[in-house]
Design a protein around this motif. Structure first.
Motif, mmCIF file in Angstrom:
data_model
loop_
_atom_site.group_PDB
_atom_site.id
_atom_site.type_symbol
_atom_site.label_atom_id
_atom_site.label_comp_id
_atom_site.label_asym_id
_atom_site.label_seq_id
_atom_site.Cartn_x
_atom_site.Cartn_y
_atom_site.Cartn_z
ATOM 1 N N ILE A 60 0.834 -1.297 0.193
ATOM 2 C CA ILE A 60 -0.006 -0.309 0.126
ATOM 3 C C ILE A 60 0.844 1.281 -0.222
ATOM 4 O O ILE A 60 1.831 1.473 1.034
ATOM 5 N N TYR A 73 0.648 1.590 -10.118
ATOM 6 C CA TYR A 73 -0.249 0.788 -10.087
ATOM 7 C C TYR A 73 0.504 -0.414 -11.090
ATOM 8 O O TYR A 73 -0.144 -1.810 -11.404
ATOM 9 N N ASP A 79 -3.287 -0.274 -2.968
ATOM 10 C CA ASP A 79 -3.911 0.931 -2.876
ATOM 11 C C ASP A 79 -2.871 2.043 -2.681
ATOM 12 O O ASP A 79 -1.808 1.993 -2.710
ATOM 13 N N ALA A 93 -8.280 0.374 2.639
ATOM 14 C CA ALA A 93 -7.088 -0.315 2.344
ATOM 15 C C ALA A 93 -6.553 -1.186 2.781
ATOM 16 O O ALA A 93 -6.297 -2.231 2.071
ATOM 17 N N LYS A 96 -8.093 -4.768 2.008
ATOM 18 C CA LYS A 96 -7.760 -5.366 0.463
ATOM 19 C C LYS A 96 -6.694 -6.272 0.896
ATOM 20 O O LYS A 96 -6.369 -7.026 -0.208
#
Length: 211
Positions: A60, A73, A79, A93, A96
């Protein structure tokens, strides 16, 4: 960020690293499932560091800069959190990062177990064993089938991350619906424990429990 992590029972903080070199060492020494990565690190920048990791954990990104979002990404990050980071955004976040095995709780991103700090150690408790949770001033009491845990935590923050089986029935109580043995308009009973329904919660509880 450290304070947020400590408020999430299913997260266990392994290390805080100030640069990529020390982070690389920790990754080699420990099994890390999730890494929060600041993009602006000394010596080696965050995305450059990420590109050097052979088998990276789930990642993250945390940063004050939005312009690296698209590039990040490409590394399959979970995230991209922009500072200042609100707690609710942080919780969304980390959800996930939960495992995706074929169990009902995991399919719905609900944790199977939680960690709580007890006497400077982290105690693991299976969520399905929890009967109810009681707020006691600065602490919460977690009552399960096998034991009782007393830990410093906010019942309101815990309410946000518990699975959907858990409902708030009083400002001081969260219960597991599936563990209810008896109930009426005033209270519920779970394994001999009488738990009051708060006045402000009664209408909501009526619709949930169907009385």
């Amino acid at each position: 960020m450290k304070d947020y992590i400590q408020q999430i029972p299913f997260l266990e903080l392994i290390a805080v690293c100030n640069d990529a070199i020390s982070a690389m060492q920790k990754l080699n020494e420990n099994k890390i499932d999730l890494m929060f990565l600041d993009l602006h690190l000394p010596k080696i920048k965050g995305l450059d560091f990420l590109s050097t990791i052979k088998n990276p954990p789930k990642v993250i990104i945390t940063t004050a800069y939005h312009e690296f979002a698209v590039e990040s990404y490409q590394y399959q990050v979970l995230d991209y959190l922009l500072k200042p980071i609100g707690f609710e955004r942080f919780v969304a976040a980390v959800q996930k990062a939960l495992p995706t095995a074929k169990t009902e709780s995991q399919i719905t991103n609900e944790p199977e177990f939680l960690f709580f700090t007890v006497n400077k150690k982290r105690a693991k408790i299976q969520v399905h064993e929890i009967l109810y949770i009681e707020s006691q001033k600065e602490n919460i009491k977690i009552v399960s089938k096998e034991r009782i845990i007393l830990t410093r935590h906010s019942i309101s923050e815990l309410e946000k991350i518990l699975p959907s089986d858990f409902i708030r029935i009083h400002r001081s109580f969260i219960i597991s619906k599936s563990k209810i043995d008896f109930f009426d308009s005033q209270s519920v009973e779970i394994q001999g424990n009488q738990i009051p329904i708060g006045r402000n919660y009664k209408d909501h509880i009526k619709s949930l429990l169907g009385y």
